[in-house]
Design an enzyme around this catalytic site. Structure first.
Site, PDB file in Angstrom:
ATOM      1  N   GLU A  41      14.828 -11.412  -1.549  1.00  0.00           N
ATOM      2  CA  GLU A  41      15.757 -11.165  -0.438  1.00  0.00           C
ATOM      3  C   GLU A  41      16.507 -12.457  -0.111  1.00  0.00           C
ATOM      4  OE1 GLU A  41      15.520  -9.323   4.093  1.00  0.00           O
ATOM      5  OE2 GLU A  41      13.812 -10.459   3.327  1.00  0.00           O
ATOM      6  N   LYS A 112      19.356  -2.280   3.091  1.00  0.00           N
ATOM      7  CA  LYS A 112      18.096  -2.292   3.854  1.00  0.00           C
ATOM      8  C   LYS A 112      18.182  -1.387   5.076  1.00  0.00           C
ATOM      9  CE  LYS A 112      14.979  -5.698   5.997  1.00  0.00           C
ATOM     10  NZ  LYS A 112      14.849  -7.150   6.310  1.00  0.00           N
ATOM     11  N   CYS A 153      12.095  -6.129   1.874  1.00  0.00           N
ATOM     12  CA  CYS A 153      11.252  -6.829   2.847  1.00  0.00           C
ATOM     13  C   CYS A 153      10.601  -5.937   3.916  1.00  0.00           C
ATOM     14  CB  CYS A 153      12.055  -7.954   3.488  1.00  0.00           C
ATOM     15  SG  CYS A 153      11.023  -9.226   4.269  1.00  0.00           S
TER      16      CYS A 153
END
Length: 270
Positions: A41, A112, A153
């Site tokens: 990330e 995300k 993440c």
């Protein structure tokens, strides 16, 4: 069967240096014979949130172009774990993961979904939604190697997303991250193994490591880039440090074997 690599780096605010560090590790992984390489990330820039928005790029901007060139140069499937993609408004960007084929083509794009809005302590305090625009689509990429489910993440804490990816055919779950030191030391490996076990899939998790930038003394990433098999066995972990690799052989047939042996999916009401 193929060799996969999860990269561990310590990105900062110098985009050119970040990309050079990643390319050195991609080259190293390809030299070992890796056919799939994943970067973490915030691969191109890890610094103040407002600067991420200011420096955001389109999908056809310089960061994606650099990764496409890397993929083509080294003949690998290459995951840009995430970069700051330009959003739909000037106030926010997207945290976007992109998978490239060995010819440099863009195979899949994931934005995300779960944003890191937490207030644990001075060491773990963030309001990602202030500057990040969330995505709204689960993404599975079909490749000659395997089917890859994409995530980023903080998504790791939301098991329903990974179960949905498995239902969509994902055999490998990608979890590029910049997990904080405080949460990583207690939760990182445990959550990666949990997602592998419950989804009966490989997990490939490239990671950021260490402190990031002169203005971010409290921002420290845990590292421990990792590859986990569908039984929950940790196959490889990168050692602590700002430039490392976790390397492991991936056999997609192992996914089918584990799913046949313990057919948990038959109890999924969806």
């Amino acid at each position: 069967m193929f060799l996969a690599a999860a990269i561990q780096v310590s990105s900062g605010t110098d985009v050119g240096r970040n990309l050079a560090d990643i390319e050195a590790l991609v080259a190293r992984a390809a030299g070992y014979g890796a056919k799939f390489v994943a970067a973490p990330e915030n691969a191109n820039f890890l610094g103040p949130a407002d600067d991420k928005v200011r420096l955001a790029e389109p999908l056809d901007g310089p960061t994606c172009a650099a990764f496409a060139i890397m993929a083509r140069r080294h003949g690998v499937h290459l995951l840009l774990g995430s970069f700051n993609e330009r959003g739909t408004t000037p106030e926010r960007c997207r945290n976007t993961s992109v998978l490239f084929g060995p010819d440099g083509s863009r195979l899949a794009v994931y934005r995300k979904i779960h944003l890191f809005d937490v207030d644990h302590s001075d060491a773990v305090r963030a309001m990602e939604s202030r500057t990040i625009e969330p995505g709204d689509e689960y993404v599975v990429a079909e490749t000659p190697l395997a089917r890859f489910g994409l995530s980023v993440c903080y998504d790791l804490r939301f098991g329903d997303q990974y179960r949905a990816l498995a239902r969509q055919g994902a055999e490998i779950l990608c979890v590029p991250a910049a997990f904080t030191m405080r949460t990583g030391r207690d939760h990182w490996a445990e959550l990666l193994r949990a997602r592998a076990i419950e989804c009966q899939a490989f997990v490939i998790a490239p990671a950021q490591y260490g402190r990031h930038g002169a203005e971010s003394e409290l921002r420290e990433s845990y590292g421990r880039a990792m590859i986990v098999d569908p039984w929950g066995v940790v196959l490889a972990t990168a050692p602590d440090g700002p430039a490392g690799l976790a390397l492991a052989e991936i056999d997609p047939d192992r996914v089918a074997e584990v799913r046949r042996a313990i057919p948990v999916s038959r109890y999924d009401p969806r």
